[in-house]
Design a protein around this motif. Structure first.
Motif, PDB file in Angstrom:
ATOM      1  N   VAL A 197       6.748   5.594  10.576  1.00 55.35           N
ATOM      2  CA  VAL A 197       6.885   5.362   8.956  1.00 55.35           C
ATOM      3  C   VAL A 197       7.461   4.484   9.176  1.00 55.35           C
ATOM      4  CG1 VAL A 197       8.832   5.997   7.581  1.00 55.35           C
ATOM      5  CG2 VAL A 197       7.091   7.836   8.139  1.00 55.35           C
ATOM      6  N   GLU A 198       8.625   3.901  10.045  1.00 55.34           N
ATOM      7  CA  GLU A 198       9.394   3.036  10.400  1.00 55.34           C
ATOM      8  C   GLU A 198       8.773   1.569  10.361  1.00 55.34           C
ATOM      9  OE1 GLU A 198      11.905   3.160  14.180  1.00 55.34           O
ATOM     10  OE2 GLU A 198      13.506   4.861  13.180  1.00 55.34           O
ATOM     11  N   GLN A 199       7.478   1.790  10.587  1.00 53.60           N
ATOM     12  CA  GLN A 199       6.778   0.158  11.077  1.00 53.60           C
ATOM     13  C   GLN A 199       6.304   0.031   9.867  1.00 53.60           C
ATOM     14  OE1 GLN A 199       5.884  -1.725  13.727  1.00 53.60           O
ATOM     15  NE2 GLN A 199       5.903  -3.415  11.919  1.00 53.60           N
ATOM     16  N   LEU A 200       5.901   1.204   9.273  1.00 49.13           N
ATOM     17  CA  LEU A 200       5.256   0.636   7.810  1.00 49.13           C
ATOM     18  C   LEU A 200       6.430   0.832   6.663  1.00 49.13           C
ATOM     19  CD1 LEU A 200       3.315   4.132   7.753  1.00 49.13           C
ATOM     20  CD2 LEU A 200       1.932   1.721   8.160  1.00 49.13           C
ATOM     21  N   LEU A 201       7.605   0.876   6.830  1.00 50.13           N
ATOM     22  CA  LEU A 201       8.797   0.217   5.655  1.00 50.13           C
ATOM     23  C   LEU A 201       8.991  -0.838   6.848  1.00 50.13           C
ATOM     24  CD1 LEU A 201      10.910   3.723   5.733  1.00 50.13           C
ATOM     25  CD2 LEU A 201       9.672   2.431   3.882  1.00 50.13           C
ATOM     26  N   SER A 202       8.871  -1.092   7.213  1.00 53.98           N
ATOM     27  CA  SER A 202       9.153  -2.771   7.737  1.00 53.98           C
ATOM     28  C   SER A 202       8.164  -3.788   7.858  1.00 53.98           C
ATOM     29  CB  SER A 202       9.384  -2.818   9.736  1.00 53.98           C
ATOM     30  OG  SER A 202       8.060  -3.061  10.053  1.00 53.98           O
ATOM     31  N   ASP A 203       6.988  -3.304   7.454  1.00 53.95           N
ATOM     32  CA  ASP A 203       5.203  -3.528   6.266  1.00 53.95           C
ATOM     33  C   ASP A 203       5.826  -4.426   4.983  1.00 53.95           C
ATOM     34  OD1 ASP A 203       5.124  -4.817   8.939  1.00 53.95           O
ATOM     35  OD2 ASP A 203       3.302  -2.927   9.719  1.00 53.95           O
ATOM     36  N   ASN A 204       6.719  -3.359   4.840  1.00 52.64           N
ATOM     37  CA  ASN A 204       6.920  -3.476   2.646  1.00 52.64           C
ATOM     38  C   ASN A 204       6.077  -2.810   2.246  1.00 52.64           C
ATOM     39  OD1 ASN A 204       8.710  -4.078   1.194  1.00 52.64           O
ATOM     40  ND2 ASN A 204       7.665  -5.757   0.066  1.00 52.64           N
ATOM     41  N   HIS A 205       4.909  -1.564   2.888  1.00 58.72           N
ATOM     42  CA  HIS A 205       4.243  -0.175   2.345  1.00 58.72           C
ATOM     43  C   HIS A 205       5.671   0.650   1.804  1.00 58.72           C
ATOM     44  CE1 HIS A 205       0.560  -1.728   4.115  1.00 58.72           C
ATOM     45  NE2 HIS A 205       1.407  -1.879   5.282  1.00 58.72           N
ATOM     46  N   GLN A 206       5.056   0.968   0.735  1.00 61.00           N
ATOM     47  CA  GLN A 206       5.680   2.324   0.610  1.00 61.00           C
ATOM     48  C   GLN A 206       5.321   3.387   0.871  1.00 61.00           C
ATOM     49  OE1 GLN A 206       4.202   1.769  -3.704  1.00 61.00           O
ATOM     50  NE2 GLN A 206       5.926   1.623  -4.478  1.00 61.00           N
ATOM     51  N   VAL A 207       5.772   4.177   1.542  1.00 62.02           N
ATOM     52  CA  VAL A 207       5.814   5.422   2.183  1.00 62.02           C
ATOM     53  C   VAL A 207       6.347   6.349   1.742  1.00 62.02           C
ATOM     54  CG1 VAL A 207       5.938   6.551   4.797  1.00 62.02           C
ATOM     55  CG2 VAL A 207       5.851   4.184   4.547  1.00 62.02           C
ATOM     56  N   VAL A 208       4.927   7.957   1.499  1.00 60.65           N
ATOM     57  CA  VAL A 208       5.267   9.203   1.514  1.00 60.65           C
ATOM     58  C   VAL A 208       5.717   9.759   2.284  1.00 60.65           C
ATOM     59  CG1 VAL A 208       5.045  11.015  -0.026  1.00 60.65           C
ATOM     60  CG2 VAL A 208       4.977   9.079  -0.882  1.00 60.65           C
ATOM     61  N   GLY A 209       6.788  11.046   3.306  1.00 62.83           N
ATOM     62  CA  GLY A 209       7.191  11.284   4.095  1.00 62.83           C
ATOM     63  C   GLY A 209       6.751  12.489   4.201  1.00 62.83           C
ATOM     64  N   MET A 241       1.311  -1.100   0.432  1.00 66.00           N
ATOM     65  CA  MET A 241       0.032   0.042   0.052  1.00 66.00           C
ATOM     66  C   MET A 241       0.754   1.281   0.071  1.00 66.00           C
ATOM     67  SD  MET A 241      -3.138   1.358   2.740  1.00 66.00           S
ATOM     68  CE  MET A 241      -4.018  -0.078   2.402  1.00 66.00           C
ATOM     69  N   LYS A 242       0.207   1.980  -0.347  1.00 71.36           N
ATOM     70  CA  LYS A 242       1.087   3.636  -0.660  1.00 71.36           C
ATOM     71  C   LYS A 242       0.366   4.228   0.115  1.00 71.36           C
ATOM     72  CE  LYS A 242       4.087   7.117  -3.688  1.00 71.36           C
ATOM     73  NZ  LYS A 242       2.777   7.105  -5.218  1.00 71.36           N
ATOM     74  N   ILE A 243       1.259   4.859   1.162  1.00 69.99           N
ATOM     75  CA  ILE A 243       0.674   5.544   2.125  1.00 69.99           C
ATOM     76  C   ILE A 243       1.726   7.083   2.694  1.00 69.99           C
ATOM     77  CG2 ILE A 243       0.016   5.622   5.160  1.00 69.99           C
ATOM     78  CD1 ILE A 243       0.107   2.525   4.316  1.00 69.99           C
ATOM     79  N   LEU A 244       0.793   8.391   2.701  1.00 69.68           N
ATOM     80  CA  LEU A 244       1.216   9.839   3.290  1.00 69.68           C
ATOM     81  C   LEU A 244       1.356   9.428   5.094  1.00 69.68           C
ATOM     82  CD1 LEU A 244       2.073  12.123   2.244  1.00 69.68           C
ATOM     83  CD2 LEU A 244      -0.598  12.451   1.910  1.00 69.68           C
ATOM     84  N   VAL A 245       2.343   9.381   4.984  1.00 66.37           N
ATOM     85  CA  VAL A 245       2.276  10.412   6.756  1.00 66.37           C
ATOM     86  C   VAL A 245       2.943  11.600   6.691  1.00 66.37           C
ATOM     87  CG1 VAL A 245       3.691   9.455   8.919  1.00 66.37           C
ATOM     88  CG2 VAL A 245       2.773   7.824   7.000  1.00 66.37           C
ATOM     89  N   ILE A 246       1.869  12.622   7.600  1.00 67.52           N
ATOM     90  CA  ILE A 246       1.619  13.747   6.854  1.00 67.52           C
ATOM     91  C   ILE A 246       1.818  14.192   8.400  1.00 67.52           C
ATOM     92  CG2 ILE A 246       1.055  16.169   6.805  1.00 67.52           C
ATOM     93  CD1 ILE A 246      -1.355  14.151   5.236  1.00 67.52           C
ATOM     94  N   GLY A 247       4.077  14.231   9.297  1.00 70.04           N
ATOM     95  CA  GLY A 247       4.740  14.421   9.749  1.00 70.04           C
ATOM     96  C   GLY A 247       5.565  13.697  10.405  1.00 70.04           C
TER      97      GLY A 247
END
Length: 135
Positions: free
Chosen positions: A17-29, A1-7
């Motif tokens: 962000v660390e947790q989402l990345l460890s779960d192999n998500h695409q993250v835009v911070g 899943m591609k997720i935007l993390v505002i903040g």
């Protein structure tokens, strides 16, 4: 899943962000910092000004974002503009883009105004009011 993390640079944001990345998500911070926060192929960074107009915010959010986490905070400076209006504008932008998942970090008792007389909350009353209406 591609997720935007505002903040993404805050305490909660960086842990998220660390947790989402460890779960192999695409993250835009998003962050106000210039340097890239995470050295991961699934991480990109966006300089998103949540005090801008809603249309400007919406134009910066990629069309393939599937979820938004709002964990940004003013730190007591610009409570209404960031914690209330910034949250609402990003909610509206996400809705207009058809993003179905929007998760916002709030605070304990934000919706229970009867608890706001607690002396521990007294110095944070403006923040509580902002979170109450953003929620």
């Amino acid at each position: 899943m591609k997720i935007l993390v505002i903040g993404a640079s805050g305490r909660v944001g960086s842990d998220l962000v660390e947790q989402l990345l460890s779960d192999n998500h695409q993250v835009v911070g998003t962050t106000r910092q210039d340097e890239k926060l995470f050295n991961d192929d699934n991480y990109t960074q966006l300089d998103l000004d949540i005090t801008a107009e809603k249309d400007a915010i919406q134009n910066q959010i990629a069309d393939d974002i599937e979820a938004v986490y709002f964990v940004a905070g003013s730190g007591g400076k610009g409570v209404l503009e960031v914690d209330l209006h910034g949250a609402v504008k990003t909610m509206q932008a996400a809705q207009d883009k058809g993003i179905k998942r929007y998760i916002m970090l709030s605070t304990v008792f934000s919706l229970d105004t009867s608890k706001w007389d607690n002396p521990a909350i007294a110095d944070l009353k403006d923040y509580y009011i902002a979170k109450h209406y953003a929620d």
